[in-house]
Design an enzyme around this catalytic site. Structure first.
Site, PDB file in Angstrom:
ATOM      1  N   HIS A 169       0.957  -1.180  -0.123  1.00 33.56           N
ATOM      2  CA  HIS A 169       0.126   0.135  -0.062  1.00 33.56           C
ATOM      3  C   HIS A 169       0.955   1.162  -0.004  1.00 33.56           C
ATOM      4  O   HIS A 169       0.311   2.329   0.276  1.00 33.56           O
ATOM      5  CB  HIS A 169      -1.041   0.129   1.417  1.00 33.56           C
ATOM      6  CG  HIS A 169      -1.722  -1.342   1.157  1.00 33.56           C
ATOM      7  ND1 HIS A 169      -2.824  -1.536   0.638  1.00 33.56           N
ATOM      8  CD2 HIS A 169      -1.577  -2.391   1.972  1.00 33.56           C
ATOM      9  CE1 HIS A 169      -3.368  -2.655   0.961  1.00 33.56           C
ATOM     10  NE2 HIS A 169      -2.560  -3.222   1.878  1.00 33.56           N
ATOM     11  N   SER A 294      17.094  15.722 -20.723  1.00 30.94           N
ATOM     12  CA  SER A 294      16.048  16.713 -20.589  1.00 30.94           C
ATOM     13  C   SER A 294      16.567  17.749 -21.570  1.00 30.94           C
ATOM     14  O   SER A 294      17.580  18.101 -21.272  1.00 30.94           O
ATOM     15  CB  SER A 294      15.644  17.122 -19.404  1.00 30.94           C
ATOM     16  OG  SER A 294      14.967  18.234 -19.332  1.00 30.94           O
TER      17      SER A 294
END
Length: 447
Positions: A169, A294
């Site tokens: 979770h 990038s």
């Protein structure tokens, strides 16, 4: 514009041409035509060996030359057939005319009408296409996938003893080992590959509506079912469907699509997990000189290989879903909707191949950052609570779960000292206290 990798509409034949070009030998228009020629020639040879009176004079001496028609088949031959198709407006009939032309050149004028004898076009398509699919699976797709599984297994072995904080979770959970978490995927993939490999490659072969009508009316004393089974199963290495309409029912092919979807889904799960580990700094990535992550941020080294793989796996699954849902459905004894759909069988395999190769490339770039894994464990001493309360249960200690819950479910950091201090408050003997204090986040990793 002239067709080239720069002008191709699909990235399969454009941007990713170098990655997928080996599939052209199985799924291109040229390949489909060649496989049709192969089926027609082998069918004619099988007829010659069947005992048909008009073909008894064939003793096999010309088989090598007949097989040379498809063995030496080239782009010029394929273009001959495409030009003939413009006249006939029928692709399989154009193949028949091509073979009649080649047979005449071999002096077989009297045998021309036994080319495509008693068949419908789907007897050719529904054997040629599964044959090509089987070949591509065994020679291209499965070797690439198995190579990825092997690479993953090698990493699993390399990282077998690396302790790692597990997260369920998204929250810290009982520690595990990095190698074991990678091996989760090798086991899943291996199991699904075995299922895929056990699925038959079904083919239809039985005349216009599947009943050998034309064969039976011409030679009523021949056992055409046995002939069809021998030809498809033994000569071609496929599995002849016994009761069909004009077309193969595609149920096994749909099962293969579903099997590939499951494999792709597992690979998506793998890519997302590794992507997440990279974002958590568990892995660095090898830097290639000159490459840019990038256009704006010079520092970035992005996990593009796993992102590329995930995207292509998604496209592949969307197409496989359509193939599996559409192909088994046909109106009455046949409609034409399967024809154009079947021409796309190579597309999802190509996207899957792109993904497999991309994931393999990304895997090779991974550099384990063991310090980050150890630091994560150091910051999460609360995960040993399960171990402590389990030993206390063993010893009959009253309400150990509740005691550990009170200790660990706070907003304050739980450290090694916190755990040690807690252990000292327990009403247990010194041997048990020593046992409890010996538990750490990096040795509480199970089997």
């Amino acid at each position: 514009m002239t067709l080239s990798p720069l002008t191709a509409i699909s990235p399969i034949d454009g941007r990713y041409r170098r990655t997928t070009e080996e599939l052209a030998a199985y799924f291109s228009e040229y390949a489909l035509i060649k496989y049709r020629v192969f089926i027609e020639v082998e069918y004619f040879i099988a007829l010659c060996e069947s005992g048909i009176p008009q073909l008894k004079h064939f003793d096999g001496s010309l088989n090598k030359k007949l097989r040379g028609i498809y063995a030496d088949f080239d782009l010029e031959d394929a273009q001959w057939i495409k030009d003939k198709e413009k006249e006939t407006n029928h692709d399989v009939k154009a193949v028949e005319y091509f073979l009649k032309d080649r047979f005449e050149a071999l002096g077989l004028t009297k045998s021309l009408e036994f080319i495509h004898f008693g068949l419908t076009s789907q007897d050719i398509n529904n054997t040629a296409i599964p044959y090509a699919w089987k070949e591509a699976l065994s020679k291209i797709y499965l070797p690439a996938l198995k190579a990825l599984i092997t690479a993953l297994e090698q990493r699993a072995t390399e990282w077998n003893d690396i302790p790692m904080l597990a997260r369920t979770h998204g929250q810290p959970a009982s520690p595990t080992r990095l190698g074991k978490e990678i091996r989760v995927f090798t086991e899943r993939l291996t199991n699904q590959v075995q299922l895929l490999e056990h699925l038959p490659h079904a083919a239809k072969f039985g005349g216009a509506t599947g009943n050998f009508n034309a064969h039976r009316v011409a030679y009523p004393d021949m056992d055409w079912i046995t002939f069809g089974n021998d030809f498809v199963n033994s000569t071609l290495g496929l599995n002849r469907s016994q009761t069909t309409t004009q077309i193969e029912h595609y149920d096994y092919f749909a099962a293969q699509c579903d099997a590939m979807k499951r494999i792709n889904t597992i690979l998506i799960d793998l890519c997302r997990d590794i992507w997440t580990y990279i974002s958590m700094d568990y892995f660095k990535q090898k830097i290639t000189a000159g490459q840019i992550g990038s256009s704006a941020m010079p520092h970035k080294v992005n996990p593009i290989d796993f992102e590329n793989a995930e995207g292509n796996l998604g496209i592949a699954n969307a197409l496989l879903e359509h193939l599996a849902a559409k192909l088994p459905v046909s109106r009455l004894q046949r409609d034409l909707t399967d024809s154009t759909v079947l021409r796309n069988t190579g597309v999802p395999m190509a996207h899957a191949l792109i993904a497999i190769k991309s994931a393999a490339r990304g895997l090779q770039k991974l550099i384990l950052n063991e310090a980050a894994l150890r630091n994560d464990l150091e910051q999460n001493w609360a995960v040993v609570a399960e171990a402590i309360q389990t030993i206390l249960r063993r010893e009959g200690y009253p309400k150990p779960y509740e005691a550990l819950k009170a200790l660990t479910r706070t907003n304050e950091a739980v450290t090694q000292d916190t755990i040690a201090a807690f252990v000292e408050t327990l009403n247990v003997n010194e041997e048990i206290k020593t046992e409890l204090k010996s538990i750490t986040p990096w040795n509480y990793t199970g089997i």
